[in-house]
Design an enzyme around this catalytic site. Structure first.
Site, mmCIF file in Angstrom:
data_model
loop_
_atom_site.group_PDB
_atom_site.id
_atom_site.type_symbol
_atom_site.label_atom_id
_atom_site.label_comp_id
_atom_site.label_asym_id
_atom_site.label_seq_id
_atom_site.Cartn_x
_atom_site.Cartn_y
_atom_site.Cartn_z
ATOM 1 N N ARG A 1 -0.745 9.442 -0.366
ATOM 2 C CA ARG A 1 -1.882 10.007 -1.085
ATOM 3 C C ARG A 1 -1.765 11.493 -1.364
ATOM 4 N NH1 ARG A 1 -6.585 6.660 2.174
ATOM 5 N NH2 ARG A 1 -6.132 4.670 1.168
ATOM 6 N N HIS B 1 -11.733 12.771 1.022
ATOM 7 C CA HIS B 1 -11.802 11.401 1.504
ATOM 8 C C HIS B 1 -11.769 11.261 3.015
ATOM 9 C CE1 HIS B 1 -11.272 7.100 1.392
ATOM 10 N NE2 HIS B 1 -10.074 7.165 1.952
ATOM 11 N N PHE C 1 0.857 -1.181 0.000
ATOM 12 C CA PHE C 1 0.000 0.000 0.000
ATOM 13 C C PHE C 1 0.896 1.234 0.000
ATOM 14 C CE2 PHE C 1 -4.445 1.248 0.751
ATOM 15 C CZ PHE C 1 -5.079 0.109 0.322
ATOM 16 N N GLU D 1 -6.980 2.168 -3.025
ATOM 17 C CA GLU D 1 -5.541 2.237 -3.258
ATOM 18 C C GLU D 1 -4.965 0.839 -3.491
ATOM 19 O OE1 GLU D 1 -3.658 4.887 -0.547
ATOM 20 O OE2 GLU D 1 -1.737 3.873 -0.692
ATOM 21 N N HIS E 1 -8.338 11.688 -1.803
ATOM 22 C CA HIS E 1 -7.924 10.368 -2.294
ATOM 23 C C HIS E 1 -7.615 10.492 -3.771
ATOM 24 C CE1 HIS E 1 -7.766 6.126 -3.101
ATOM 25 N NE2 HIS E 1 -7.836 5.889 -1.812
ATOM 26 N N LEU F 1 -15.060 5.868 -4.304
ATOM 27 C CA LEU F 1 -13.710 5.377 -4.025
ATOM 28 C C LEU F 1 -13.310 4.182 -4.892
ATOM 29 C CD1 LEU F 1 -11.197 5.359 -2.115
ATOM 30 C CD2 LEU F 1 -12.471 3.803 -0.657
ATOM 31 N N ARG G 1 -2.725 10.979 6.231
ATOM 32 C CA ARG G 1 -2.851 9.595 6.689
ATOM 33 C C ARG G 1 -2.380 8.624 5.622
ATOM 34 N NH1 ARG G 1 -6.418 5.752 5.713
ATOM 35 N NH2 ARG G 1 -8.087 7.063 4.890
ATOM 36 N N GLN H 1 -7.725 14.864 3.674
ATOM 37 C CA GLN H 1 -7.076 14.076 2.619
ATOM 38 C C GLN H 1 -7.941 13.966 1.372
ATOM 39 O OE1 GLN H 1 -6.377 9.559 3.028
ATOM 40 N NE2 GLN H 1 -4.357 10.500 3.109
#
Lengths: 235, 577
Positions: free
Chosen positions: B282, B348, B116, B251, B238, B248, B390, B236
């Site tokens: 991100r 996000h 990730f 990721e 995304h 969404l 994050r 954030q």
């Protein structure tokens, strides 16, 4: 911009003598879903129109309803695929109506509870790591753990229409999800509720649930597997 | 008014709330109040996984996860909290597995782990597989499992109860007042300990990954109670929201090897993060995408780029990313086995929120004075685990670790408090009553949709991936104007039963309250850090801004204060990927 007509079920049992249908005409830009259209009506034409919704992408399970006679999620129903005019939107069948498209799901969740919808283990798990499960064993849960509990299947089931005590496909699929989980040791505790005239044997393989499931799951198949399992456990 | 008395009342039934309830319910009388059925909570939309240094696929250590989280947060996270987050990660993952979460498995039967963005080995050097996953439905699998455990343990659930007021007097919380959505009417929840687990608030943006329910209810109630919010300017975006809808696309799609492609057919991340490419964090990727779009290199010059999965092949896509395949097909009409997916940055996740200590207890000032009986965890809280940005898979982890810790702390607090429930302060429910009367009785001319959509458009336009003094000042002006117009709002539906129009009206009030600290905090912070990027101050400024923002709502507007960042192990360094 193209428009479409919607004919929507309206009813508030507290104030209305009987249900009625109300028609609306809505602009539907390319890619509009039925949920988009409902929002458009609520926000620009009639604030009293009532329905549940949240994630708008088919994972939360709030907006299952009957659209042109078939159960689906409003957020996934693309308007351009719905040929009938006007598009008829109704609450899920066979659940009590709370208001307009909102139905009482308490009974649905009560049925879920009856099948003990949680992992039952007798052997304590290791303290400092996971239980092992082979990818093949884990694969048995595919097609079951994805259920979003929207109620589309149970509401579409003629056996449920005829017998409100019937557990229904959603609760039975949940039973499958645990009984076929190799980590679970609770099959005996679930036998009585499954092996019962309101349980597995009420399913007459009509397959409506399969057609209704917005996640492409197959509760009828799972119920068949459970029937075999119950028989092999008993005899 | 009906009064319910419980030792613990948890507001919100996502991962953080349910995990806390599981920790308290076998010890003390616990109730969960939620405006939706628990399984409808937005945690269920989490896709890619939950981070933990299990080392099931490659060598891993909590220190490496710690470093990545600190660096990912652009050094604004509190390292005491982050250390707990990563150290307790394996424990909560094992606990989740023991409760029944159907994790995907390695060939030897362990929990499978995937790469990730922002997660690496050996202090940022080597590729890492740290995200524990259940295909790309991890949040769904975790949420349903925790819900099932709550059913098993008989946790009292008040479903479709909507919180209107938090009862806080003299640094103590006594409970809250909620609206029974189904029947209408106010219910007072009187409790020794209250926990807010009300989730995020990205519905304030037009393009967002978030559920329609994510309206920041808990945050605005905290503001209205005279308590501060922390680091609200850090939101954030995304990198892979579906074009137009913002829905969404996990990721995990990049974790499994997906490429980002611009209108010229280039893998443009080469220019921005040559080493880590699509696996940069991100904030970095969203800025890169937005730059490509702004400079005319979107697809056909439009405001999107492509996420290309075709080279992964049908088998890998259907095995590991089945939901992505489904979402792209249903909501963008794209078969991602054959075609690339059109994507754009999408609001996000809130890094900021209700300030808490590492036990979830809410803090009321710069000196970290606790509010007795009030807790918060999950996205609505700010411990701060995520600082300015994050990392993917750290959010569901945060919900589990800090939801769990809050539950343990509340059970202990209630045991120490003894039998007696302190009396409700006089007139405790009045503000809720007034709110209900005002909205139902209003004959004002303003309509909800106009105010809300103008707010969301303003936020996307002016408080997005890139910000400037001008854009933020404009956003503030618009918000002030909309707050005034909101006072003239009226609704058409006057019925008591399942009045979702009433609920939306209250939610709009919440949106308008919490966006102000986001803008005011952003205007004050004259630097770029993590997700808060100012074109007029493009550099990070540790000398002046290595500190947390606190924001109070006062008669005169938002008042700001600051508190230091806790640095225990990793001093700030340049952040390169």
């Amino acid at each position: 911009m193209p428009t479409r007509r919607f004919k929507i079920f309206r009813y508030n049992p507290h104030t209305d003598e009987r249900p009625r249908y109300q028609e609306y005409e809505v602009q539907v830009p390319t890619g509009s879903t039925v949920l988009d259209a409902l929002n458009e009506i609520k926000w620009t034409q009639d604030g009293t129109l009532t329905y549940r919704r949240s994630c708008r992408h088919g994972i939360c399970g709030s907006c299952a309803m009957t659209i042109n006679g078939a159960n689906m999620l409003a957020c996934e129903a693309q308007v351009h695929t719905l040929k009938r005019d006007p598009i008829v939107v109704e609450p899920l069948r066979s659940f009590p109506v709370i208001k307009d498209l909102v139905v009482d799901m308490d009974g649905f969740f009560d049925k879920l509870l009856l099948v003990k919808p949680y992992l039952i283990v007798k052997t304590p798990p290791p303290t400092d790591k996971e239980r092992y499960q082979s990818p093949e064993d884990r694969k048995l849960l595919d097609g079951a753990y994805e259920c979003i509990l929207c109620g589309a299947c149970t509401s579409s089931c003629p056996s449920f229409w005829a017998d409100k005590e019937f557990l229904g496909p959603a609760a039975l699929l949940k039973a499958y999800r645990f009984i076929f989980d190799t980590r679970d040791e609770g099959v005996q505790e679930r036998l009585d509720v499954l092996d019962n005239k309101h349980g597995l044997w009420r399913c007459h393989t009509i397959f409506n649930c399969v057609e209704a499931c917005p996640k492409g799951l197959n509760p009828t198949w799972a119920i068949g597997e459970l029937k075999k399992k119950v028989i092999s456990e008993k005899f | 008014m009906i009064i319910h008395r419980h030792d613990v009342v948890v507001v919100g039934a996502g991962l953080a709330g349910l995990y806390a309830a599981l920790m308290t319910s076998d010890k003390v009388d616990t109730a969960v109040v939620s405006k939706v059925y628990p399984t409808r909570s937005h945690s269920g939309a989490a896709q890619g996984g939950c981070a933990a240094s299990l080392g099931n696929e490659v060598e891993d250590h909590w220190e490496w996860h710690f470093y990545d989280t600190v660096r990912g947060s652009d050094f604004l996270g509190d390292q005491d909290a982050q250390e707990i987050l990563v150290k307790e990660a394996p424990l909560v993952i094992y606990e989740c597995e023991h409760m029944g979460v159907p994790f995907s498995r390695t060939p030897e039967g362990k929990i499978a782990q995937r790469p990730f963005g922002g997660h690496f080995g050996n202090f940022g050097k080597t590729p890492m597989r740290r995200s524990c996953y259940a295909a790309d439905r991890t949040g769904h699998a975790q949420l349903h499992t925790l819900f099932e455990q709550c059913l098993k343990r008989g946790v009292r659930l008040y479903n479709e109860f909507f919180l209107l007021h938090l009862i806080v007097r003299d640094d103590r919380c006594y409970g809250g007042v909620a609206w029974d959505l189904r029947h209408g009417g106010l219910h007072c929840f009187h409790a020794k300990a209250v926990m807010l687990a009300t989730g995020g608030y990205a519905r304030a943006w037009k393009i967002t990954t978030n559920s329609m329910s994510n309206t920041g209810d808990g945050l605005s109630l905290v503001l209205r109670a005279g308590l501060p919010l922390e680091d609200m300017e850090f939101v954030q975006f995304h990198p892979t929201g579906l074009y137009r809808s913002g829905i969404l696309v996990s990721e995990a799609a990049r974790g499994e090897g997906g490429y980002l492609i611009n209108g010229k057919g280039e893998r443009f991340m080469e220019r921005y993060a040559p080493e880590k490419m699509e696996l940069a964090p991100r904030d970095v990727i969203s800025r890169s995408e937005q730059t490509e779009i702004d400079e005319g290199r979107g697809i056909n010059g439009e405001a999107y780029v492509h996420l290309d999965l075709r080279h992964l092949g049908r088998e890998a896509i259907m095995e590991k990313l089945p939901q992505i395949h489904e979402l792209a097909w249903k909501f963008a009409g794209v078969d991602c086995i054959e075609e690339p997916i059109p994507i754009q940055p999408s609001a996000h996740y809130a890094m900021g929120g209700i300030p808490t200590d590492v036990h979830g207890q809410v803090l009321k000032d710069e000196k970290k004075t606790p509010v007795v009986g009030l807790y918060a965890a999950g996205e609505c809280a700010c411990v701060s685990n995520h600082g300015a940005n994050r990392l993917g898979t750290n959010s569901t982890l945060d919900c589990c670790v800090y939801g769990r810790r809050s539950g343990i702390a509340m059970a202990k607090f209630v045991a120490e408090e003894g039998e007696l429930l302190p009396d409700l302060p006089e007139g405790a429910a009045e503000p809720a009553r007034e709110l209900v009367t005002r909205i139902f009785k209003s004959k004002g001319k303003e309509r909800m949709v106009e105010i809300r959509e103008q707010l969301r458009e303003t936020m996307t336009e002016n408080m997005g991936v890139f910000r400037t003094e001008d854009s933020m000042s404009k956003a503030l002006r618009v918000v002030k104007e909309l707050q005034e117009r909101y006072k003239e709002l009226s609704i058409q539906d006057k019925s008591q039963q399942f009045n979702t129009e009433f609920m939306e009206a209250v939610e709009l009030g919440y949106l308008l309250d919490f966006v102000e600290p986001i803008i005011v905090g952003g205007l004050a912070r004259k630097e770029s850090r993590g997700a808060h990027f100012r074109k007029d101050f493009p550099q990070r400024d540790d000398k002046n801004w290595l500190k947390h923002t606190l924001a109070w709502k006062t008669e005169e507007g938002i008042r700001l204060g600051y508190k230091p960042v806790v640095i225990t192990r990793f001093p700030p360094e340049e952040r390169k990927y």
